[in-house]
Scaffold this motif. Sequence first.
Motif: not given
Length: 366
Positions: A202-207, A256-263
Amino acid sequence: MHLKRFHRKLAPYLRYLLLLLGMASLVSAMWGGLVRLGFNMPLPEPRLAAFHGPLMISGFLGTLISLERAVGTGYRWAYLAPASTGIGGVILIAGLPAGALLMSLGSLVLLIIFIAIIRLQSSLFTIAMGTGALLWLIGNYLWLAGFPVWEIVFWWAGFVALTIAGERLEITRIIRFTKGVKAAFIGAVGIYVFGLLVSISHPVAGVRLLGLGMMAVMLWLMRYDIAWRTLRSQGLPRFMAVSLLSGYVWLGIAGAIAVTTGGASSGPIYDAILHALFLGFVFSMIFAHAPVIFSAVLNLPVTYKPGFYVHLTLLHVTLILRISGDLSGWTGGREAGGLLNVFVILLFLANTGSSIYSSIGKTKKI
């Protein structure tokens, strides 16, 4: 006896050579990075731009970190790690696939180095750095298996982040931390590693999770790092403290960017997360420790100069320009910031080289 003398005489030149190999990867990575940003520049190898990340992380940072560990342990066989990554970087620059295999070999040797270190001194900071080496090896294995860089880059990022966090924990160990403080460190690292595992399926959740881990590590470092004490000093200790604390801010921004965007797999968000991490955080750490690292690795004096604040300040200013361009869609700001980032790194190398040269000159006069 003569053989030992030969090794002692040869060792400094071997270190110089390995550092030069790492620098070749750094310069090539920056060259390829500018092409990725859209600058029309000739490439000696068509795939150089695609190798921007591996050259920067494994070719340069991997060689630098492995060389530092090899010097620190004193094991002759440990030099196989920086030799593999350094030569692997040059081979990758030439476009040959064997470069990736050699870099992976270097990460395996570094892991073996840390296993040897942990057997001698099993502590939280050695285990943290050993975990970082393991993440690097896993990332390289996935790279060899054909996974795209965007899917594995955070495994590589974990290697660098945990190495730095472990080194800071080692330096800060003079403070007797409570079990709760140690548990907080383990928890922060655990969130990052758990995020990596989740990202496989789960790439987005993992990021988002590993981004939370980055923020947690940043908060721990900002709260407990000894840099707050040395900030009140003068000269090199204060410069190192300013570099460290400002770099931790970039680690938090990347998280913070990773948390808000999911990468993302490419584009401005991808650029913002990785360069906040690798330029803002990692190069701030390099700027902070360069006088100590170069002195230890090259056995050459590096004298602190107030001019070091120039490349540190410009790093943050140009990176703000770049990240602002990424997040706002301002292509011109992103490109200008990226070009100036390269200038800052070259300025850092020039300032450090000038310091070494002037220090050698003073030593000869004495």
